[in-house]
Design a protein around this motif. Sequence first.
Motif, PDB file in Angstrom:
ATOM      1  N   ILE A   1       0.859  -1.195   0.000  1.00 24.32           N
ATOM      2  CA  ILE A   1       0.000   0.000   0.000  1.00 24.32           C
ATOM      3  C   ILE A   1       0.892   1.242   0.000  1.00 24.32           C
TER       4      ILE A   1
ATOM      5  N   GLU B   1      -4.444  10.329  -5.000  1.00 19.78           N
ATOM      6  CA  GLU B   1      -5.674  10.747  -4.340  1.00 19.78           C
ATOM      7  C   GLU B   1      -6.805   9.810  -4.693  1.00 19.78           C
TER       8      GLU B   1
ATOM      9  N   SER C   1      -7.427   6.691  -4.324  1.00 14.53           N
ATOM     10  CA  SER C   1      -7.320   5.236  -4.511  1.00 14.53           C
ATOM     11  C   SER C   1      -7.294   4.554  -3.164  1.00 14.53           C
ATOM     12  N   SER C   2      -7.856   3.372  -3.101  1.00 10.23           N
ATOM     13  CA  SER C   2      -7.745   2.619  -1.859  1.00 10.23           C
ATOM     14  C   SER C   2      -7.131   1.254  -2.146  1.00 10.23           C
TER      15      SER C   2
ATOM     16  N   THR D   1     -12.820   7.380   6.091  1.00 10.26           N
ATOM     17  CA  THR D   1     -12.669   6.783   4.766  1.00 10.26           C
ATOM     18  C   THR D   1     -12.240   5.309   4.767  1.00 10.26           C
ATOM     19  N   THR D   2     -12.543   4.603   5.863  1.00 14.57           N
ATOM     20  CA  THR D   2     -12.193   3.183   5.886  1.00 14.57           C
ATOM     21  C   THR D   2     -13.396   2.327   5.527  1.00 14.57           C
ATOM     22  N   ASN D   3     -13.153   1.298   4.748  1.00 22.99           N
ATOM     23  CA  ASN D   3     -14.189   0.314   4.442  1.00 22.99           C
ATOM     24  C   ASN D   3     -13.728  -1.094   4.795  1.00 22.99           C
TER      25      ASN D   3
ATOM     26  N   TYR E   1     -10.149  -1.732   3.204  1.00 23.76           N
ATOM     27  CA  TYR E   1      -9.565  -0.846   2.202  1.00 23.76           C
ATOM     28  C   TYR E   1      -9.006   0.375   2.889  1.00 23.76           C
ATOM     29  N   VAL E   2      -7.733   0.659   2.571  1.00 28.70           N
ATOM     30  CA  VAL E   2      -7.120   1.844   3.172  1.00 28.70           C
ATOM     31  C   VAL E   2      -6.501   2.707   2.086  1.00 28.70           C
ATOM     32  N   MET E   3      -6.180   3.951   2.419  1.00 29.42           N
ATOM     33  CA  MET E   3      -5.588   4.872   1.447  1.00 29.42           C
ATOM     34  C   MET E   3      -4.086   4.653   1.317  1.00 29.42           C
ATOM     35  N   ASN E   4      -3.449   4.512   2.515  1.00 26.75           N
ATOM     36  CA  ASN E   4      -1.995   4.377   2.509  1.00 26.75           C
ATOM     37  C   ASN E   4      -1.528   3.843   3.847  1.00 26.75           C
TER      38      ASN E   4
ATOM     39  N   HIS F   1      -2.626   5.796   7.035  1.00 25.50           N
ATOM     40  CA  HIS F   1      -4.014   5.476   7.296  1.00 25.50           C
ATOM     41  C   HIS F   1      -4.120   4.125   8.011  1.00 25.50           C
TER      42      HIS F   1
END
Length: 725
Positions: A597, A642, A644-645, A673-675, A695-698, A701
């Motif tokens: 990630i 920006e 993307s997860s 913004t977490t799923n 799913y995370v951004m980076n 996160h």
Amino acid sequence: MASATISFKAEKEELLRLCSRNIPNFRSDVVEKAFDFAMEAHKNFVRKSNEPFFSHPIAVARILASELPLDDVSVACGLLHDVVEDNDNYNIDIIKKNFGNDIAVIVDGLTKIKNLFKGSEFDQAEYYRKLLLSITKDIRVIIVKLADRLNNMRTLEFLDSDKRKKIAKETLEIYAPLSNRFGLGQLKWELEDLAFKELNKQAYEDLKRKINAKRTEREEYIERFKQPMVRELTNSNIKYEISGRAKHLYSIYRKMIKRNKPFSEIYDLFAIRIILESDSKTDCYTVHGVVNGIFTPVPDRFKDYIAIPKANNYQSLHTTVVGPDGKKVEVQIRTRKMHEVAEQGVAAHWKYKEGKSGDDPQLVSYIAWIRDILESSTEDEYKKGVVDNFKLDLYSDEIFIFTPKGDLKRLPVGSTPVDFAFQVHSKVGHHCIGAKVNHKLVPLDFVLKSGDQVEILTSKNQHPNKNWLKFVKTTKAVSDIKKWLNKEDEALFNAGKDLWEKKLKKLKLSFTNQDLNKIIQSIKLDNTRQFFMAVGQSKINVDELLTTSMEKEKKSKDVVSSYENFKEFARSSGGQLAISGENFKMLVSYSKCCSPIPGDDVLGFVSIGGGIRIHRADCKNMGDLAKKDPEKVVSIFWPEIEGSSFIVGLSINGLDSPGILNNISNTILNVKTTNIKSINIDTHDGVFKGIVTLYVMNKEHLNSIIDKVRAIEGVYEVRRLDEII
Ligand code: MN
């Protein structure tokens, strides 16, 4: 040295006398010249017996002048046979200059086959080959060789024990069967008995004593057998000679072993032989009738080798009757000429051929089997064929099969309709599709028995196939089938290669061997031969194969050019690649083995056909790949991405309590913004183990999520998973 001056005058005269008595049209000058020449060549050599060496060639020549008389050439070769071998001052050219081509060819053959026998099967096969090749050049090679061997066997006593045993064994394995093959009955018996005496002296002496003890009894018995015969035949014009002779010792011994019976129970210890002075087959059958009229024949013991000669041209009637005192006696009936052939085989035929030129079919028949063996298609086949053929016992291992027209074919025991078909003609064998034995359809691997009538059904479309090799018995069938299969393979190979090359040309493609090998590997074949044969057999669709391989090639070219672009870009961006930009998007994928990630230290790996795959820098798989193909590793950094997860997995362990699952999921979802993709929790003995994918951004996160989950009461451990399951 006294022996060097011996002139062998008496020996020479005796030899010339034997020649003039037994050899028609004999040229004494040829023999005399060979005698003097060989005497000179051997003058300084002595035998183990301390005799001058030359006494050996003289003895061999005497055998060829009296026991196996052929012609003056053979006698001369007997005298000269060891000259080139034993004396370095002589070679084949000198023999040729002095005695002409015929004698040189024979002496050369004899020299070549000397001392090759080493005992192992391989060497044995190689020895046989040289022997057989030299025989096909001139059949007299084998006659002289056998005379040489006979003299060696008769004078074995002077050698040391090991050497004696070796020579005796070799005689039993090679030279006795060979004598049999050439119809040299007399020679075969003597060689066998001499070898038997050497290899099992006690059994030999024991048998000899027992047979001698019965000599008077035997002679009296023959008298009693003869009397009624003489009475019956007096009024006919048939002239005959009746004799009774003890069978040779080795054949009695072999029978005792084979039937596991003591001496006293082997009934055919001697045979009665009736030799007719006329040359009439009819007389043989007449006498057979007379014998059967006087004594009761034993059923199934009649053998008509006159109508159906043995492979070595042996002819005779054999019958077993109940003689005086109820004893079973084997009776052989034949003409004088048949008798000569029985005792001297090829030598007798040579005598009858006398004066005639061209190939005598009878003489040719003695070596037909040699050509079959030598024409065997492969080395293995040759070895198997040659050893089997030498071991084939002409006296018991044959069956007789009738053609629909009533002709007879001779085959080894265990033969099948396919063997029979090839015996009739190679073409019949090639197209053999079925067989009727005694008018009934049988499978092709049906085992024939003596007396069967066989009709072969053929079809133009039928061809030999590999499976036939599993059941055929004859060398001829095996070698014909193999030859055909090889030819077929060759044709397929060439057709396949042709087709392939034409296609490449048409598509303007060039393939290196390496390219071709890659394709061959990818379709799981072993080598180019297999590949071209498969193409020839249309087992491979060349068009399809080329299309897919061209696509693959194109893809890998695309990747390579993208890689070039990467490098280009890398240079402009200070040595590091950023995963962004339209150029690379489609080529980038994230490896499932470590699920990187943004924020992770990562490396890229250029995979053929698969673009760039991003791994975490500490991924084990990446380590392996980098070791194998270091030039395909590219360094990568994460750009700002920006929106993307990325998917990651967490393993969470802790104390089970009501509501813990809710607690964890709420905590995760409360981070912005977490799923969550899935949660799996197992509880056992008050402890829980959970896997959560989200799913995370980076990385940042992710770390904040991990911190928050760790803070939950009862959670012991939160760990990022390498692999997402
Ligand atoms: Mn010799």
